[in-house]
Scaffold this active site. Structure first.
Site, PDB file in Angstrom:
ATOM      1  N   SER A 120      30.173  31.130  34.774  1.00 16.48           N
ATOM      2  CA  SER A 120      30.701  32.497  34.830  1.00 16.48           C
ATOM      3  C   SER A 120      31.048  32.988  36.233  1.00 16.48           C
ATOM      4  O   SER A 120      31.609  34.072  36.373  1.00 16.48           O
ATOM      5  CB  SER A 120      29.706  33.464  34.184  1.00 16.48           C
ATOM      6  OG  SER A 120      29.812  33.403  32.777  1.00 16.48           O
ATOM      7  N   LYS A 123      34.588  34.182  36.892  1.00 16.84           N
ATOM      8  CA  LYS A 123      35.052  35.559  36.679  1.00 16.84           C
ATOM      9  C   LYS A 123      35.423  36.244  37.995  1.00 16.84           C
ATOM     10  O   LYS A 123      36.157  37.235  37.990  1.00 16.84           O
ATOM     11  CB  LYS A 123      33.988  36.367  35.933  1.00 16.84           C
ATOM     12  CG  LYS A 123      33.758  35.923  34.490  1.00 16.84           C
ATOM     13  CD  LYS A 123      32.704  36.781  33.820  1.00 16.84           C
ATOM     14  CE  LYS A 123      32.531  36.433  32.350  1.00 16.84           C
ATOM     15  NZ  LYS A 123      31.900  35.126  32.137  1.00 16.84           N
ATOM     16  N   SER A 297      28.705  39.987  32.672  1.00 16.34           N
ATOM     17  CA  SER A 297      29.288  38.669  32.438  1.00 16.34           C
ATOM     18  C   SER A 297      29.903  38.591  31.043  1.00 16.34           C
ATOM     19  O   SER A 297      29.654  37.663  30.276  1.00 16.34           O
ATOM     20  CB  SER A 297      28.241  37.559  32.617  1.00 16.34           C
ATOM     21  OG  SER A 297      28.887  36.324  32.866  1.00 16.34           O
TER      22      SER A 297
END
Length: 460
Positions: A120, A123, A297
């Site tokens: 993640s 991102k 997230s």
């Protein structure tokens, strides 16, 4: 106030505390985004404040407050961090980079140019790209238009993942979300006697799930099929844990319910060319969506924001189009992240980006254009909120580290910023991509201890 929905009263009441903290080199941080997994009590070692990151990283020079702090040395950082990175809990390979935010100097590089699965932390790329092509104050507009048949209305999905089916007066899943109920009210105000709801999700194209996503990823508690029309982060109901198996249909059903129509009245289709707009609602600002994506997230928000990058640059609003657009936008800004990202969330185990590229993204966000501030404001605060709410237990860093975590099977990553013992702002990106399958929790603890060593270190 930087973090949307922050607690303004706390800011006013604790400004003096912030001033004192800054004077002793502290990095006082918090989030104002509400969540169910927030810690039971505010850590006593710091007094986190909404918007403190904006005070510490203020425009025009985010690193100005660190200018008088002594700079760490390469040898000092290596001595503090290398033993931590050799922790067996991190598995067979650890890639890392640490930078001095003020000078941009690389203080530690452990094969950081090697592309790896970022989980993640990917991102960060999506956040930087969307804020490069869209203003933080822009909003996503969802419309209902008149359908071809009498009484038919068409819900035209525009890629707002936070549109909510929450009843009027109730708190939505995502703060500041637009409401389906307002669209239904507009239909009634237009004098239409509704007979059918058509859902038009044609804005997004291609596969509904990302390359490499597993069969258990969508639907799940953390992901769903990515469609232009959805409600509540692709959920069937605002309070649902598992996301919807058919997010577009869930959006149509929500509008139908508010219009008093049965489920059988909902179909999929396209809005007639030049159809009359009956009603429209707008999402929270893009900057707010970026912060919500990073702090929690949220994979669904990430994929929808990545498609906003594609739409703004003339690319197909698909997984491949969004990934290509993200890389292209960042490349034009001077940041080469390569072509290894396949989605906007990092959920794909086939994604690849180097820790060096992630550190460069953070450097750009910390010292670059003010429009990128939401990248930093969206990062979780260690021991306080988001995905780091329960992290950094028993180690230095609570309230001092802001970061974006990343976890996949075999991968544990953490990238962000901190102030060291002397008050110097440091940026870090660490990816361990050979973590034992059953050792995710232990790897996270080792990462926290590694970053905590930087917090405690003057490293001169």
């Amino acid at each position: 106030m930087s973090r949307r929905g922050g607690r303004t009263v706390l800011i006013v009441a604790l400004v003096a505390v912030l001033t004192v903290g800054a004077a002793i080199g502290g990095y006082l941080l918090v989030s104002g985004i509400q969540q169910s997994d927030a810690p039971a009590a505010v850590p006593t070692s710091v007094v986190p404040l909404p918007s403190a990151v904006s005070a510490a990283l203020a425009t025009p020079s985010p690193i100005a407050t660190a200018s008088v702090a002594p700079a760490p040395t390469v040898g000092g950082v290596s001595a503090a961090l290398t033993p931590r990175l050799d922790d067996v809990r991190l598995g067979g390979r650890v890639l890392a980079q640490v930078r001095d935010a003020q000078s941009g100097a690389v203080l530690l590089d452990r094969n950081a140019a090697t592309p790896a699965a970022p989980a993640s932390t990917a991102k960060l790329a999506t956040a930087a790209a969307v804020l490069s092509v869209r203003s933080a104050t822009d909003r996503i507009t969802t419309r209902v238009v008149a359908g071809a048949a009498p009484g038919a209305v068409v819900l035209v999905g525009a890629g707002d993942p936070t549109l909510t089916a929450a009843a009027p007066g109730t708190a939505p899943t995502y703060p500041e979300a637009a409401r389906i109920s307002d669209l239904a009210r507009a239909v009634r105000a237009a004098g239409i006697t509704p007979t059918a709801v058509v859902v038009d999700g044609s804005l997004f194209t291609g596969a509904l799930t990302g390359p490499g996503w597993g069969p258990g990823d969508a639907p799940s508690a953390y992901a769903a099929a990515i469609t232009a029309a959805m409600v509540d982060g692709a959920r069937d109901a605002p309070d649902a844990v598992t996301r919807s198996a058919d997010p577009a249909a869930a959006a149509g059903l929500a509008l139908a319910a508010d219009l008093g129509l049965p489920a059988s009245a909902v179909t999929s289709g396209h809005a007639p060319t030049g159809a009359r707009v009956v009603g429209q609602v707008q999402s929270a600002p893009i900057g707010t969506l970026v912060e919500q994506m990073l702090n929690e997230s949220d994979n669904v928000i990430a994929e929808c924001l990545a498609r906003q990058v594609a739409l703004a640059t003339g690319q197909p609003a698909s997984f491949s189009g969004a990934a290509a657009a993200t890389a292209d936008v960042l490349r034009k800004a001077g940041l080469d992240i390569g072509s290894g990202l396949l989605d906007g969330s990092g959920l794909s185990p086939n994604d690849r980006i180097s820790p060096a590229a992630l550190a460069a993204l953070l450097q750009w966000a910390a010292t670059g254009p003010p429009r990128l501030r939401d990248v930093l404001d969206g990062l979780s605060v260690a021991g306080w909120d988001g995905t780091l709410a329960t992290r950094f237990v028993g180690v230095a860093g609570v309230g001092v580290v802001r970061g974006k975590s990343g976890t996949l099977t075999g991968v544990s990553a953490l990238a962000g910023l901190l102030r060291d013992h002397d008050g110097r702002l440091l940026l870090f990106s660490i990816v361990a991509d050979e973590v034992p399958a059953a050792g995710t929790s232990e790897a996270q603890q080792a990462l926290d201890a590694s970053v905590g060593a930087l917090v405690e270190c003057g490293c001169r």
